[in-house]
Design an enzyme around this catalytic site. Structure first.
Site, short mmCIF file in Angstrom:
data_model
loop_
_atom_site.label_atom_id
_atom_site.label_comp_id
_atom_site.label_asym_id
_atom_site.label_seq_id
_atom_site.Cartn_x
_atom_site.Cartn_y
_atom_site.Cartn_z
N PHE A 100 11.85 -17.24 3.53
CA PHE A 100 13.25 -17.68 3.60
C PHE A 100 13.32 -19.17 3.29
O PHE A 100 12.54 -19.95 3.85
CB PHE A 100 13.77 -17.49 5.04
N ALA A 101 14.26 -19.56 2.44
CA ALA A 101 14.49 -20.99 2.19
C ALA A 101 16.01 -21.20 2.16
O ALA A 101 16.63 -21.16 1.11
CB ALA A 101 13.85 -21.43 0.89
N GLU A 282 9.96 -15.04 17.28
CA GLU A 282 8.54 -15.14 17.64
C GLU A 282 8.27 -14.45 18.99
O GLU A 282 7.22 -13.84 19.18
CB GLU A 282 8.11 -16.61 17.69
C1 4GW Z 1 16.74 -27.00 12.85
O1 4GW Z 1 17.69 -27.65 12.53
C2 4GW Z 1 16.30 -25.87 12.04
S1 4GW Z 1 16.91 -25.43 10.57
C3 4GW Z 1 15.30 -25.01 12.41
C4 4GW Z 1 15.04 -24.02 11.45
C5 4GW Z 1 15.85 -24.10 10.38
C6 4GW Z 1 15.79 -23.26 9.19
C7 4GW Z 1 14.77 -22.33 9.08
C8 4GW Z 1 16.68 -23.43 8.11
O2 4GW Z 1 17.63 -24.21 8.11
N1 4GW Z 1 16.48 -22.69 6.97
C9 4GW Z 1 15.45 -21.79 6.87
O3 4GW Z 1 15.28 -21.18 5.81
N2 4GW Z 1 14.62 -21.58 7.95
C10 4GW Z 1 13.55 -20.56 7.82
O4 4GW Z 1 13.07 -20.20 9.09
C11 4GW Z 1 12.37 -21.14 7.04
O5 4GW Z 1 11.68 -20.13 6.36
C12 4GW Z 1 11.53 -21.68 8.18
O6 4GW Z 1 10.20 -21.93 7.80
C13 4GW Z 1 11.70 -20.59 9.21
C14 4GW Z 1 11.38 -20.98 10.66
O7 4GW Z 1 11.96 -22.23 11.00
P1 4GW Z 1 11.03 -23.49 11.27
O8 4GW Z 1 9.99 -23.53 10.19
O9 4GW Z 1 11.86 -24.71 11.42
O10 4GW Z 1 10.37 -23.11 12.64
P2 4GW Z 1 9.14 -23.93 13.27
O11 4GW Z 1 9.65 -25.29 13.67
O12 4GW Z 1 8.71 -23.07 14.44
O13 4GW Z 1 8.06 -24.05 12.24
#
Ligand code: 4GW
Ligand code: MN
Length: 331
Positions: A100-101, A282
């Site tokens: 996802f992006a 998660e």
């Molecule tokens: C805080 O403002 C945000 S935005 C936390 C996640 C966000 C987000 C995550 C986003 O705006 N758009 C998105 O595509 N994602 C997807 O969810 C993306 O693939 C990301 O790698 C995944 C999980 O979020 P994350 O990587 O921020 O989670 P952590 O911090 O646990 O790696």
């Protein structure tokens, strides 16, 4: 016959007494062994090993450093597999990479895909499944022959928690039918990452989960599972094996269908109650994996974040978190 019978009785007494005596001697010797010294000896013996014995905590070797789970699934560390054998075995295997992006996370996509071209399943049949809210805005990388880039539109949820959790819903839809005709295995990953070293078919299995880099040396009691009974992601205290990361897991398409369906069901049940699991999807993933044990576990070599875990045991950082500033990614 009678005289023999009479003679047997005293002989068995003698044997009995001998056994008792031997047990006594053995017991005496064991008592005098200094077991802590034995552990030290073992450590010295293993000094030249690549992964040394950790200091004992509560007499238990840290689970995450093993190469087998208690249910005998392999834990993949560098050096425990033969790449030639595995590459041959998988010469016609089709592999998907799901990512996802959405919104500001689009910035991570190009480096993610470019690094995947370099390190992810090199020489194999790969399809990238990229989900974003505006496919026309995607800057496409150069993709090697035999690899396919698919761009799909997805709703951009307002709350980041919902963006992250929407992955489960999307997985359910795509693994139900669509992906089944295109791939055999699916790998699901966070996008704020880069491949930094080889990640190949050694990670494929029916149901594959990755040890979270912050918890692979932790005790069960410190895992951040969802412990509130009210949530569908609830894991009772004392249960569970490892703390798995939501940033990398995979398996056969059918297995990911079952996993995502169950997690999505839990997410919706929680939503109806007006609650959300402590670590969103998660948490649901971790609950699923308590009751559906993974058939393969990836060591934190496959999911590393500098500064987060204890580096001493990590020989190769194969899939590495990209440091992010809050103001750059917050929507
Ligand atoms: C805080 O403002 C945000 S935005 C936390 C996640 C966000 C987000 C995550 C986003 O705006 N758009 C998105 O595509 N994602 C997807 O969810 C993306 O693939 C990301 O790698 C995944 C999980 O979020 P994350 O990587 O921020 O989670 P952590 O911090 O646990 O790696
Ligand atoms: Mn991430």
């Amino acid at each position: 016959m009678a005289p023999y019978k009479n003679m047997l009785l005293p002989r068995s007494y003698v044997i009995g007494a001998l056994v008792v005596f031997i047990l006594f001697i053995v017991g005496f010797c064991i008592q005098n062994i200094d077991w802590s010294q034995k552990v030290v000896e073992k450590s010295i013996e293993l000094e030249n090993c690549e992964r040394k014995l950790l200091p004992y905590t509560a007499n238990k070797r840290k689970m995450g450093l093993n190469v087998l789970t208690p249910w005998l699934a392999p834990i993949i560390w560098d050096g425990i597999y033969d790449m030639n054998i595995l590459d041959n075995k998988h010469n016609s295997t089709r592999i998907g990479l799901f990512v996802f992006a959405v919104k500001k996370y689009i910035r991570f996509l190009l480096p993610f895909l470019e690094s995947a071209e370099r390190y992810f399943m090199v020489g194999h049949k790969v399809t990238y499944y990229v989900f974003t809210e505006n496919v026309n805005n995607v800057v496409k990388p150069k993709v090697v022959d035999g690899r396919i880039l698919q761009l799909h539109n997805v709703v951009a949820d307002q709350r980041w928690q919902d963006v992250s959790m929407r992955r489960m819903d999307t997985l359910t839809i795509f693994t139900k039918e669509y992906m089944r005709n295109e791939i055999d295995y699916l790998v699901c990953a966070d996008v704020d990452m880069v491949f930094n070293d080889h990640v190949g078919v050694e990670i494929l299995g029916d149901l594959v989960a990755t040890l979270h880099p912050a918890f692979f040396l932790s005790e069960l009691k410190s895992f951040t599972y969802e412990h509130r009974r009210i949530s569908a992601a609830y894991i009772p205290k004392g249960q569970g094996d490892f703390y798995y990361a939501g940033a990398l897991y995979g398996g056969k398409v059918e297995e990911i269908y079952k996993l995502s369906k169950e997690c999505q069901k839990g997410i919706m049940e929680d939503k109806k109650k007006g609650i959300e699991a402590v670590w969103q999807e998660e948490s649901h993933l971790n609950r699923y994996l308590v009751y559906n044990k993974p058939t393969k576990v990836l060591s934190p070599e496959y999911l590393w974040a500098n500064g987060l875990g204890i580096e001493e045991f990590i020989k190769r950082k194969r899939f590495l978190a990209v440091p992010k500033k809050n103001e750059e990614v917050r929507n």
